[in-house]
Design an enzyme around this catalytic site. Structure first.
Site, PDB file in Angstrom:
ATOM      1  N   GLY A 232       1.206  -1.120   0.243  1.00  0.00           N
ATOM      2  CA  GLY A 232      -0.174  -0.206  -0.309  1.00  0.00           C
ATOM      3  C   GLY A 232       0.942   1.106  -0.142  1.00  0.00           C
ATOM      4  O   GLY A 232       1.142   2.072  -0.997  1.00  0.00           O
ATOM      5  N   LYS A 605      13.736 -10.907  12.072  1.00  0.00           N
ATOM      6  CA  LYS A 605      13.496 -10.418  11.216  1.00  0.00           C
ATOM      7  C   LYS A 605      12.368 -10.180  10.097  1.00  0.00           C
ATOM      8  O   LYS A 605      13.240  -9.906   8.988  1.00  0.00           O
ATOM      9  CB  LYS A 605      13.050 -12.819  10.862  1.00  0.00           C
ATOM     10  CG  LYS A 605      13.178 -12.939   9.500  1.00  0.00           C
ATOM     11  CD  LYS A 605      12.799 -14.888   9.864  1.00  0.00           C
ATOM     12  CE  LYS A 605      13.773 -15.464   8.757  1.00  0.00           C
ATOM     13  NZ  LYS A 605      13.705 -17.165   8.521  1.00  0.00           N
ATOM     14  N   THR A 606      11.188 -10.384  10.849  1.00  0.00           N
ATOM     15  CA  THR A 606      10.399  -9.060  10.432  1.00  0.00           C
ATOM     16  C   THR A 606      10.681  -7.687  10.022  1.00  0.00           C
ATOM     17  O   THR A 606      10.410  -6.980   9.082  1.00  0.00           O
ATOM     18  CB  THR A 606       8.636  -9.160  10.661  1.00  0.00           C
ATOM     19  OG1 THR A 606       8.925  -8.831  12.173  1.00  0.00           O
ATOM     20  CG2 THR A 606       8.617 -11.087  10.186  1.00  0.00           C
ATOM     21  N   GLU A 678       8.797   2.820   7.612  1.00  0.00           N
ATOM     22  CA  GLU A 678       9.192   3.940   7.017  1.00  0.00           C
ATOM     23  C   GLU A 678      10.566   4.536   6.881  1.00  0.00           C
ATOM     24  O   GLU A 678      11.408   4.976   6.249  1.00  0.00           O
ATOM     25  CB  GLU A 678       8.056   5.194   7.180  1.00  0.00           C
ATOM     26  CG  GLU A 678       6.642   4.628   6.920  1.00  0.00           C
ATOM     27  CD  GLU A 678       5.719   5.705   7.010  1.00  0.00           C
ATOM     28  OE1 GLU A 678       5.023   6.457   5.781  1.00  0.00           O
ATOM     29  OE2 GLU A 678       5.468   6.153   7.973  1.00  0.00           O
TER      30      GLU A 678
END
Ligand code: MOS
Length: 713
Positions: A232, A605-606, A678
């Site tokens: 998105g 990890k993420t 971000e």
């Protein structure tokens, strides 16, 4: 597994197998009984009035159920909460190219698309304003999540009396589109006057409020669902007209309608990141101490509505300096209203500030990293309050060491490898942390399985994976026993999946609910640790099928959770190596090191995946991405992925990304996390531009960096 280990485990995405095997159903994959398909007819001019629409051929084409135009469309209430204040097909006015002027509904997608081509629109074209740069001094301030302007000290006086060296330059970044892999889609179904929307949205609560207002319904009568998003990046953050056009069309034909935007419509049916014109003025003493910073920007908005990119948002907090002045202005043009895109504000803004800082380092004959350290801000220089936490100095030092910065030749054009000019550059990253109120429910059943319910979204960042870790950590159980249900306005309400806010905001509500459940369980266990007794066994023992608790978190402060006493931001230090082909001017990124201070990392990890995704986003900003406007046709030149360049694997070298692991910021959020979605997209582009200068001696102030600007000899 200890509670801490459960919370901060490097777990693989639990939704990974469903996504790669195709069993995860995205919005456009959902097919309610009787589904029919809509196609949009876009305006081909940027400004004017529709004088006639001939729909006869379209209406008689095979499979067509309805052709909806402003002449026959049901009227909706004035819409609040939509990114723009007007809805297409309600009047004859054309405000930008690509604006839908008709909707065709047919039995199949192909029939709808074919018939859409048969609609003949005649319009009276009026003059359009398209080049905001030509009007950059005519902009107006726009109130937004933060003030458009800020002033500390007296910049003019400091530049006149105190500055021994001044850098004063203009910088440009390009208009950019989000280009998520999954195009936006809405499936609308009316059931006895209630509305069900399956919608590719970053905020299920947004379209619920907008649709309720538009169709005059109580919000409870609208349900919005979204199990998975194929990206998105801000495109699906606000609510957009197609999310109302689908239910409007469904009302007309009396059947569920799917409206799936085409790739080209993804350039005009929602916003983009604005191009920017920025001017940065830095004044410093000869020893590098900053005495004045001024950062002014102009960005485009639309003729009908206002959006502003606050380019100096990061500049306000970046460096210790007694005089800092920032200004943001918006210039109306006949293009769709812009919207936040991954690293809004700081992404384009820090590019200008950090190239200017590199220019100042050159002027002062100082190492660029040394210049940043000399002006390190221990507290927020504009707000005059402490940071909730800040480990940027550690980022600088660790990043420099990992990259080998100490071996950097001071002068440009000193490193060459075959035909490549090699250069090293660095930059600072800062990103605001947005915090939104959230609620959640956590329950356990007699088998000891735990369910978290929260109406958040999974945008690809790992929400399905990290929320169970947070609950498992509180309950002292294996995260594999915890499942998350999200993406549904029937669940407890949360904020949107934007502003890098989900883990810290929703996670804090989940932790609260889990804690309250733990208290109940502890009661059942006579005060013993329920995890040791076994949650399922405790319930069985007390003849309970299910036990649940509700939790919440309300950060307070303003609409983005910003209070007056603290400055909450994330930080990073970015180091880049580029190779510029001496004959072709082609710049390539060959190494990138980023070290980030972002609070507690729930899942390394993420988190790494998110931050490297951001770094690649910055690479696109530096070298590739640009939505050029054709000022004659009044449209974006390339509304496709053939003409709009995004980084591919071949453009991306190994990315050396790491976090300050022992930072836990409980002043930012109860779970100690800050945002990382971000942050990675900030600082990369200026680090690359500065490395290009170091390689070639050419100072680039316009992004993306085009090879032709690097052809010198
Ligand atoms: Mo983001 S631009 O806040 O989705």
């Amino acid at each position: 597994m200890t509670r801490e280990a459960a919370t901060t485990a490097a777990r693989s995405r639990v939704d990974g197998p469903a996504k790669v095997t195709g069993t995860a159903r995205y919005t456009a994959d959902i097919h309610p009984d009787g589904l029919v398909y809509a196609a949009l007819v876009p305006a081909t001019v940027p400004s004017g009035r529709i004088t006639a629409i001939d729909t006869e051929a379209a209406r008689s084409a095979s499979g067509v159920l309805a052709v909806i135009t402003h002449e026959n469309a049901p009227r909706v209430e004035t819409v609040e909460g939509l990114a723009q204040t007007w809805l297409p097909v309600q009047d004859d006015l054309i405000r930008h190219e690509g604006q839908p002027v008709a909707i065709v509904v047919a039995e199949t997608t192909e029939q709808a698309q074919y018939a859409a081509e048969l609609v003949r629109v005649t319009c009276e074209r009026s003059p359009a304003r398209l080049d905001f740069r030509a009007h950059r001094d005519e902009g107006h301030p726009v109130p937004t999540f933060t003030e458009p302007d800020s002033t500390v000290g007296d910049v003019d006086a400091a530049l006149k009396d105190d500055a021994e060296v001044i850098v004063d330059q203009r910088y440009r970044t390009a208009d950019r589109h989000h280009n998520p892999m999954e195009p936006s889609a809405t499936i609308a179904e009316w059931r006895d006057g209630d509305l069900l929307l399956y919608d590719a949205t970053q905020h299920v609560w947004g379209p619920r409020a907008v649709a309720a207002a538009a169709f005059g319904l109580e919000p409870e009568r609208v349900r919005v669902r979204c199990d998975f998003l194929g990206g998105g990046f801000g495109a699906k953050g606000y609510s957009w007209p197609h999310e109302l056009l689908a239910p409007l069309a469904a009302k007309v034909v009396g059947r569920p309608v799917r409206l799936l935007l085409t790739r080209a419509q993804m350039y005009t049916s929602h916003g983009r990141q604005t191009g920017t014109e920025q001017r940065v003025t830095l004044g410093a003493k000869k020893d590098g101490t900053l005495v004045a910073i001024r950062h002014a920007s102009a960005t485009p908005t639309s003729v009908a509505d206002d959006y502003i990119e606050v380019c100096a948002a990061g500049t306000r907090s970046a460096y210790a300096c007694p005089a800092i002045e920032t200004r943001s202005r918006a210039v109306p043009v006949n293009l769709p209203i812009p919207t936040p895109m991954r690293a809004p504000h700081e992404g384009p803004g820090m590019a200008a500030l950090e190239i200017a800082m590199d220019e100042l380092a050159v002027e002062l004959d100082t190492d660029p990293l040394e210049l940043r350290l000399r002006n390190y801000a221990e507290a927020d220089p504009t707000k005059g309050v402490p940071f909730s936490s800040k480990r940027l100095r550690d980022c600088y030092l660790r990043g420099a060491e990992r990259f080998g910065w100490a071996g950097r030749p001071a002068k440009p054009r000193q490193m060459r490898d075959g035909n490549d000019l090699v250069g090293w550059g660095m930059a600072t990253a800062i990103m605001s942390t947005f915090r939104f109120p959230a609620t959640a429910r956590v329950s356990v059943d007699r088998d000891g399985n735990v369910l978290i319910e929260a109406g958040s979204q999974e945008i690809g960042g790992g929400t399905y994976t990290t929320m169970p870790q947070i609950a498992a950590g509180v309950l002292g159980i294996d995260p594999a026993r915890v499942r998350l249900a999200l993406g549904d306005t029937a669940l407890p309400q949360t904020g949107g999946t934007f502003g890098s806010s989900t883990t810290l905001s929703v996670g804090s509500a989940v932790a609260d609910a889990a804690r309250k459940l733990e208290v109940k369980l502890r009661g059942l266990a006579d005060g013993a640790d329920p995890a040791r007794a076994g949650l399922g066994r405790l319930l069985s023992h007390h003849c309970l099928d299910r036990l649940e608790a509700e939790g919440s978190w309300a950060p307070g402060g303003n609409a983005v959770g910003e209070g007056p006493d603290l400055s909450i931001a994330t930080f990073g230090a970015v180091f880049a190596e580029v190779r510029v082909d001496a004959d072709l001017g082609l710049p390539r990124l060959s190494r990138l090191t980023g070290v980030y201070s972002a609070g507690r990392i729930i899942n390394p990890k993420t988190a790494r995946s998110q931050i490297t995704g951001g770094m690649i986003w910055g690479l696109g900003q530096a070298l590739l991405e640009e939505s050029d406007v054709d000022v004659n046709l009044g449209r974006f030149v390339s509304k496709n992925l053939a003409g709009y360049l995004v980084p591919v694997n071949a453009d991306v070298p190994h990315l050396d990304a790491s976090f300050i692991e022992d930072e836990v910021d409980q002043r930012a959020s109860p779970v100690g996390a800050k945002g990382i979605g971000e942050l990675g997209a900030v600082g990369v582009a200026p680090a690359i531009a500065n490395a290009v200068h170091h390689a070639t001696g050419i100072r680039v102030r316009t992004l993306p960096i085009r090879p032709e600007t690097l052809l010198v000899d």
